[in-house]
Design a protein around this motif. Structure first.
Motif, PDB file in Angstrom:
ATOM      1  N   PRO A  25      13.551   8.192  -7.468  1.00 14.94           N
ATOM      2  CA  PRO A  25      12.748   7.243  -6.984  1.00 14.94           C
ATOM      3  C   PRO A  25      13.515   5.802  -7.268  1.00 14.94           C
ATOM      4  N   TYR A  53       9.663   1.281  -8.312  1.00 12.71           N
ATOM      5  CA  TYR A  53       8.573   2.282  -8.118  1.00 12.71           C
ATOM      6  C   TYR A  53       8.691   3.168  -9.615  1.00 12.71           C
ATOM      7  N   CYS A  54       9.944   3.065 -10.304  1.00 14.18           N
ATOM      8  CA  CYS A  54       9.731   3.836 -11.730  1.00 14.18           C
ATOM      9  C   CYS A  54       9.128   2.842 -12.655  1.00 14.18           C
ATOM     10  N   PHE A  94      11.312  11.157  -1.430  1.00 16.38           N
ATOM     11  CA  PHE A  94      10.441  10.021  -2.043  1.00 16.38           C
ATOM     12  C   PHE A  94      10.570   9.023  -1.172  1.00 16.38           C
ATOM     13  N   ALA A 129       9.565   5.164  -0.108  1.00 16.84           N
ATOM     14  CA  ALA A 129       9.250   4.029  -0.609  1.00 16.84           C
ATOM     15  C   ALA A 129       8.523   3.158  -0.071  1.00 16.84           C
ATOM     16  N   GLU A 130       7.342   3.394   0.425  1.00 12.76           N
ATOM     17  CA  GLU A 130       6.410   2.762   1.321  1.00 12.76           C
ATOM     18  C   GLU A 130       5.119   2.614   0.625  1.00 12.76           C
ATOM     19  N   GLU A 157       2.378   2.151  -2.077  1.00 11.17           N
ATOM     20  CA  GLU A 157       2.397   2.752  -3.252  1.00 11.17           C
ATOM     21  C   GLU A 157       3.390   3.612  -3.906  1.00 11.17           C
ATOM     22  N   GLY A 158       4.037   4.105  -2.531  1.00  7.81           N
ATOM     23  CA  GLY A 158       4.924   5.426  -2.945  1.00  7.81           C
ATOM     24  C   GLY A 158       4.425   6.628  -2.709  1.00  7.81           C
ATOM     25  N   TYR A 159       5.288   7.779  -2.010  1.00  7.27           N
ATOM     26  CA  TYR A 159       4.716   8.964  -1.945  1.00  7.27           C
ATOM     27  C   TYR A 159       5.927  10.078  -2.152  1.00  7.27           C
ATOM     28  N   TRP A 208       2.324   8.780  -5.550  1.00  9.21           N
ATOM     29  CA  TRP A 208       3.517   8.812  -6.591  1.00  9.21           C
ATOM     30  C   TRP A 208       2.846   8.346  -7.835  1.00  9.21           C
ATOM     31  N   SER A 215      14.586  10.049   4.201  1.00 18.44           N
ATOM     32  CA  SER A 215      13.916   8.917   4.771  1.00 18.44           C
ATOM     33  C   SER A 215      14.798   7.676   5.162  1.00 18.44           C
ATOM     34  N   HIS A 241       1.321   3.590   5.306  1.00 16.45           N
ATOM     35  CA  HIS A 241       0.726   3.590   3.871  1.00 16.45           C
ATOM     36  C   HIS A 241      -0.702   3.202   3.978  1.00 16.45           C
TER      37      HIS A 241
END
Length: 510
Positions: free
Chosen positions: A184, A188-189, A239, A241-242, A244-246, A261, A282, A303
């Protein structure tokens, strides 16, 4: 040609057998015949390459006229695009004169630019370093800063420090072969690190496995901080990156599942494909999925809705021409760039799909049908396809310029093994670092052009790959014959079952 195709198909099936965890006595006997089959195939190809003088008219007007007709036909095939371009240029110039517009800016000659790019790649030097530690096939690789992360059929995930070529972490916890990895973004990390009360600079790695689990690992300590059981063997993950993350997983049953996430709760489950979802990637607000059966889907990521994924396009194997079952290789790999999807499906050519219109082109990645393309990837301005020669056992990487898809060079090294996965990144000085995985895990490090150290990689060009994209709605006759030729008949009923599941991916999932 019939016997050549049969031998190529036998060698393809033997290569698939060699990736299995264990072999039956009958399969072991077949594998031992590989060297003999390659020798026979090489002899046949040599015989076919000898000019057939007796079939060619000696002198005479008939032979001369035939050659003129053939040359004229080739000229007619090439001339129209040039004439059309000239007409378009004249129309544009007339439009500018009529409307008193300034002359068009002189753009650089594409051929000149391409030759400059090719010349720079022809001078490239790479040093190879093998990272030893896995006890089985490396199925996936990823990179973070100066670290390489590798997943293997031996059920482990390993973290390697590239500058010192040493193993830093051995992440053991999966009970099945590791099939996919994802890293990720740092943003997001940080969010997950804050939720877990870990240092802000912590990075995480996601791993998916045939044991139906997705595990989240800390890169610094190798600790597993989260684990999700999906009830299906996982063949791919990505992963998103949209919002909150999925986390998106693709299963061996054709299902896509979406997980939050931070909470890692299931958000959506959809039956996306009829077979294994073995490719996920993605690109901005889009997700691309590909299946063993050759099907491709394009998804919009939302999202704010209850279900994050909405299907935009779906193209089946009758469009992509990537289906073929276990005899071809059983896997599909994809790399997205704008409206183009570059597809590797175990054949000698790469498929290029315009996912908006469903138009498919073929890009030659091997000079004969004996080539196997296992993976495709991109670095800035360059498309990279792996190629394995069934006839000789040689492996190499082919480079094509983007967006034109014009062949640049091929990179190879002595005893280079078949390449199943690839990842790339740039050093702070702008040099290339690549990592390839298969039977071996190898780091490719670019050396300065003026470096005195001898390169480990040979640069060569195969003029037979110079052909441009060829638009087609169906396979060439040669490729179809190679895939649909006479099977390598098993010796008994148990072999029938083994042959039906001999693709590389299904071996990974065993």
């Amino acid at each position: 040609m019939g016997e050549v195709r049969k031998l190529q198909k036998k060698l393809r099936q033997i290569e698939n057998l060699e990736t299995k965890v264990s072999l039956t006595p009958e399969e072991s006997i077949k594998v031992l015949k590989k060297a003999e089959l390659r020798t026979r195939l090489a002899d046949l190809l040599l015989q076919q390459s000898v000019p057939q003088q007796t079939q060619r008219p000696v002198g005479g007007e008939e032979g001369s006229m035939k050659r003129q007709v053939e040359e004229g036909a080739e000229t007619c095939l090439v001339a129209p695009p040039t004439a059309k371009a000239a007409r378009e240029d004249k129309q544009k110039d007339k439009h500018r004169e009529t409307h008193n517009l300034p002359p068009a800016a002189v753009s650089p000659d594409p051929d000149t630019e391409f030759r400059a790019v090719r010349a720079s790649w022809e001078k490239v030097k790479f040093r190879l370093r093998t990272l030893e530690g896995h006890s089985d096939i490396i199925t996936c690789v990823a990179v973070v800063d100066n670290f390489v992360i590798s997943g293997s059929r031996d059920t482990t995930v390993k973290v390697w420090h590239v500058p010192t070529a040493t193993e830093q972490r051995n992440l053991g916890g999966h009970s099945g072969g590791v099939t996919c990895l994802s890293v990720p973004p740092a943003e997001y990390c940080r969010r997950l690190a804050s939720a877990l009360r870990l240092p802000d600079g912590e990075r995480f790695v996601l791993s998916g496995s045939a044991d139906c689990c997705v595990r989240t690992w800390t890169l610094s300590s190798g600790q597993c901080v989260k684990s999700v059981y999906t009830f299906n063997a996982i063949a791919s993950l990505c992963f998103l990156a949209e919002g909150e993350g999925y986390i998106v997983t693709g299963s061996d049953a054709g299902k896509l599942q979406v997980w939050g996430w931070l909470d890692q709760e299931n958000c959506q489950s959809v039956n996306a494909h009829a077979d294994v979802v073995d490719a996920l990637q993605s690109q901005g607000p889009l997700l691309f999925s590909g299946s063993t059966d050759g099907g491709v889907c394009v998804w919009e990521v939302r999202h704010q809705g209850a279900e994050p994924l909405r299907r935009l396009r779906e193209w089946g194997p009758e469009v992509t021409r990537c289906g073929g079952g276990t005899d071809v290789g059983g896997r599909l790999r994809l790399s997205a760039r704008g409206e183009r999807l570059y597809l590797a499906c175990g054949r000698a050519t790469l498929r290029v799909l315009d996912w908006q219109t469903g138009t498919v082109s073929r890009l030659t990645n091997h000079s004969s049908t004996a080539g196997v393309t296992d993976c495709v990837n991109q670095i800035p301005g360059v498309l990279i396809g792996s190629c394995f020669d069934l006839t000789t056992g040689e492996s190499n990487l082919n480079l094509f310029s983007l967006p034109q898809c014009r062949y640049l060079i091929s990179l190879t090294s002595s005893n280079l093994q078949r390449i199943f996965c690839f990842a790339a990144w740039l050093t702070p000085s702008g040099g290339h670092r690549w990592v390839t995985g298969g039977r071996e895990l190898i780091v490719w490090e670019q050396l300065p052009v003026n470096a005195k150290k001898r390169a480990d990689v040979s640069v060569r060009r195969d003029s037979r790959l110079d052909s441009l994209l060829e638009e087609s709605d169906r396979d060439s006759e040669e490729e179809s014959d190679a895939d649909d030729g006479e099977d390598y008949i098993p010796q008994d009923s148990s072999d029938v079952e083994e042959a039906a599941g001999s693709s590389w991916l299904r071996c990974v999932l065993q």
